[in-house]
Enzyme design. Sequence first.
Site, short mmCIF file in Angstrom:
data_model
loop_
_atom_site.label_atom_id
_atom_site.label_comp_id
_atom_site.label_asym_id
_atom_site.label_seq_id
_atom_site.Cartn_x
_atom_site.Cartn_y
_atom_site.Cartn_z
N HIS A 152 -22.55 -8.10 49.41
CA HIS A 152 -21.67 -7.70 48.30
C HIS A 152 -20.40 -8.56 48.23
CE1 HIS A 152 -23.92 -4.02 47.59
NE2 HIS A 152 -23.66 -3.55 48.78
N ASP A 153 -19.53 -8.36 49.22
CA ASP A 153 -18.19 -8.93 49.10
C ASP A 153 -18.18 -10.44 49.28
OD1 ASP A 153 -17.48 -6.35 48.65
OD2 ASP A 153 -16.47 -6.03 50.57
#
Length: 332
Positions: free
Chosen positions: A250-251
Amino acid sequence: MTQAPHHKVIFDTDPGVDDAMALYFALAHPAIELIGITTTFGNVTVEQAAINALYLTAITGRQIPVTRGVATPRHMAPHAPPDFIHGGDGLGNLASRIPTFNQLDPRSSAQFIVDMARAMPGEITVVAVGPLGNLALALEMEPRLPRLLRDVIVMGGTITEPGNVSPVAEANVWNEPHAADQVFTAGWNLTMVGLDVTHQVRVTRAMVAQIAQHHQHAATDALLHAVEFYAKFYTGLYAHIAQKPGCFAHDVLAFIYLVEPDLFTLESGVVRVATDGLALGQTMLNRRDFINYPQTGWGQGLPVTQVCMQVDADRSVQLFQDVLLSDWLRAA
Ligand code: BDR
Ligand code: CA
């Protein structure tokens, strides 16, 4: 000679296992200069998020300003932190921590963002990978912020991929939907890196183990511990993760977009956020801007967001591996 691109970044984060992966990617990437880490509640309390940001940077031997930001959403009751995914401490419940001495910057996260943007107008990218309260507050403190920042890249939201906290909502946006709607309608040069792409990319536990084995360093050992905890939870949830345990990127994908935007396919349009009801936190992209909808909230002239819809997963993972295996770690 052409100059290598250089990105001055404020990292707005709630570390968090995948936040830690993203932080280490940013520290290791030669084109990224982290000028500050602004923390928020989300995966953990904001107090723990700040402790983790200080710790994760200190053990790499870096001194980067870390601030504490918003502790709760402003317009609703907070959701409980997901300790079953990230651990009670956000890093998979580390058995012990090396003593470190980095101090918190006394400013709030929002104040730090405003101060830096005023000091370096047009130069800074904010990469925001947690709930968006800090950015929303900074915007209220300094309405010129969209012109003072170079770019904003948000990990959050989803358009066609099912949500991870409800059938339609992604966690960061769901945790502060009002702030997210402020951010999506503020008028900066904004890119959304949501579940549409982040669910396509996974960093395996085996790859992080290889990175830890290579460096033999407290920082990559901590990262491996955190990823193992996270992978265990998702192994019980999805068959494809059970086959190859790992962590959604995700990040880290927000940073991969920053340095390699060509790996992504984008759509652009107005994005709004549902701020109550069953669809709380849903991010909606208007793909029919030629229609004059009778529903309010979709009028002409609203700022447009670039939304990542597809990603080259193999090249993204390869980039993560190459960058993390490079010679970036100093002794604590
Ligand atoms: C996002 O929510 C958090 O749990 C992760 O750190 C990531 O920023 C994914 O939905
Ligand atoms: Ca996060």
